[in-house]
Design a protein around this motif. Sequence first.
Motif, PDB file in Angstrom:
ATOM      1  N   LEU A   9      -7.771  10.832 -26.103  1.00 24.27           N
ATOM      2  CA  LEU A   9      -7.105  10.504 -24.799  1.00 24.27           C
ATOM      3  C   LEU A   9      -8.130  10.511 -23.977  1.00 24.27           C
ATOM      4  CD1 LEU A   9      -3.446  11.928 -24.993  1.00 24.27           C
ATOM      5  CD2 LEU A   9      -4.240   9.516 -25.180  1.00 24.27           C
ATOM      6  N   VAL A  10      -8.845  11.940 -23.822  1.00 26.77           N
ATOM      7  CA  VAL A  10     -10.217  11.901 -22.712  1.00 26.77           C
ATOM      8  C   VAL A  10     -11.040  11.044 -23.258  1.00 26.77           C
ATOM      9  CG1 VAL A  10     -11.891  13.433 -22.230  1.00 26.77           C
ATOM     10  CG2 VAL A  10      -9.761  14.429 -22.792  1.00 26.77           C
ATOM     11  N   LEU A  11     -11.448  10.577 -24.446  1.00 28.55           N
ATOM     12  CA  LEU A  11     -12.126   9.491 -24.634  1.00 28.55           C
ATOM     13  C   LEU A  11     -11.764   8.250 -23.972  1.00 28.55           C
ATOM     14  CD1 LEU A  11     -15.015   8.425 -25.629  1.00 28.55           C
ATOM     15  CD2 LEU A  11     -13.902   8.219 -28.100  1.00 28.55           C
ATOM     16  N   ALA A  12     -10.516   8.011 -24.136  1.00 30.45           N
ATOM     17  CA  ALA A  12      -9.872   6.780 -23.706  1.00 30.45           C
ATOM     18  C   ALA A  12      -9.936   6.581 -22.158  1.00 30.45           C
ATOM     19  CB  ALA A  12      -8.611   6.679 -24.304  1.00 30.45           C
ATOM     20  N   VAL A  13      -9.712   7.865 -21.570  1.00 33.58           N
ATOM     21  CA  VAL A  13      -9.709   8.132 -20.098  1.00 33.58           C
ATOM     22  C   VAL A  13     -11.151   7.414 -19.524  1.00 33.58           C
ATOM     23  CG1 VAL A  13      -9.662   9.240 -18.195  1.00 33.58           C
ATOM     24  CG2 VAL A  13      -7.696   9.082 -19.908  1.00 33.58           C
ATOM     25  N   HIS A  14     -11.997   8.223 -20.463  1.00 33.35           N
ATOM     26  CA  HIS A  14     -13.575   7.693 -20.022  1.00 33.35           C
ATOM     27  C   HIS A  14     -13.972   6.413 -20.246  1.00 33.35           C
ATOM     28  CE1 HIS A  14     -17.914   9.124 -19.436  1.00 33.35           C
ATOM     29  NE2 HIS A  14     -17.793   8.312 -20.466  1.00 33.35           N
ATOM     30  N   THR A  60     -13.317   5.012  -6.018  1.00 30.43           N
ATOM     31  CA  THR A  60     -13.355   6.509  -5.685  1.00 30.43           C
ATOM     32  C   THR A  60     -12.431   7.534  -6.694  1.00 30.43           C
ATOM     33  OG1 THR A  60     -11.647   6.306  -4.090  1.00 30.43           O
ATOM     34  CG2 THR A  60     -13.759   5.947  -3.143  1.00 30.43           C
ATOM     35  N   HIS A  61     -11.674   6.737  -7.351  1.00 30.02           N
ATOM     36  CA  HIS A  61     -10.992   7.525  -8.362  1.00 30.02           C
ATOM     37  C   HIS A  61     -11.499   7.388  -9.856  1.00 30.02           C
ATOM     38  CE1 HIS A  61      -7.793   8.367  -5.527  1.00 30.02           C
ATOM     39  NE2 HIS A  61      -7.708   7.175  -5.069  1.00 30.02           N
ATOM     40  N   ALA A  62     -11.786   6.226 -10.097  1.00 30.52           N
ATOM     41  CA  ALA A  62     -12.565   5.892 -11.252  1.00 30.52           C
ATOM     42  C   ALA A  62     -13.732   6.601 -11.629  1.00 30.52           C
ATOM     43  CB  ALA A  62     -12.720   4.240 -11.449  1.00 30.52           C
ATOM     44  N   ILE A  63     -14.705   6.572 -10.592  1.00 30.07           N
ATOM     45  CA  ILE A  63     -16.089   7.259 -10.796  1.00 30.07           C
ATOM     46  C   ILE A  63     -15.986   8.632 -11.245  1.00 30.07           C
ATOM     47  CG2 ILE A  63     -18.280   7.547  -9.738  1.00 30.07           C
ATOM     48  CD1 ILE A  63     -18.016   5.050  -8.408  1.00 30.07           C
ATOM     49  N   PRO A  64     -15.232   9.603 -10.324  1.00 32.41           N
ATOM     50  CA  PRO A  64     -15.222  10.941 -10.681  1.00 32.41           C
ATOM     51  C   PRO A  64     -14.312  11.007 -11.970  1.00 32.41           C
ATOM     52  CG  PRO A  64     -14.373  10.395  -8.496  1.00 32.41           C
ATOM     53  CD  PRO A  64     -14.726   9.315  -9.010  1.00 32.41           C
ATOM     54  N   THR A  65     -13.391  10.384 -12.327  1.00 34.33           N
ATOM     55  CA  THR A  65     -12.922  10.386 -13.541  1.00 34.33           C
ATOM     56  C   THR A  65     -13.737  10.197 -14.898  1.00 34.33           C
ATOM     57  OG1 THR A  65     -10.787   9.770 -12.738  1.00 34.33           O
ATOM     58  CG2 THR A  65     -10.912   9.515 -14.879  1.00 34.33           C
TER      59      THR A  65
END
Length: 151
Positions: A9-14, A60-65
């Motif tokens: 899931l972390v990889l998918a979010v990345h 501004t949300h996608a980059i830090p994520t």
Amino acid sequence: MPHSLLWSLVLAVHIISIALWIGGIFYAVAILRPSLGLLDATQRTSIMLQTMSRFFKGLTHAIPTALISGWLLILHEGGFANAPWTVNAMQAFGIIMAGLFARLYFGPFQKVRRAIRPQASAFDSIRTQMLIIMALGFLAILSACLSHPFV
């Protein structure tokens, strides 16, 4: 939640964050902007400002994520000291891209946003900076592909 599912899931979010970031920039510079040439200058400016405002707000949300999920994956795989050069290159491209986005967002974009009648040259500057970020994004994706062992 099983351990491997969490990291999947972390990889998918990345990957989703990166897709939104680079894909959105590609759409803005290669598809939207040329299509707006059919409109008069006032309409074109209005659409560009509205589109960039929404897109940049999302970034501004996608980059830090993207950065945080990437660092979590590095830690999961053994830490920064054990990361291969391709992962370090990917990380470097990501950090540079984030810095360039911050410079773009707080500089030229705010200037255009606050202008009563933004000039076309200001949008050209934003487009050029977005193209640089997109090129670095492509290099980051290439680095990711090079780090994946195909046996």
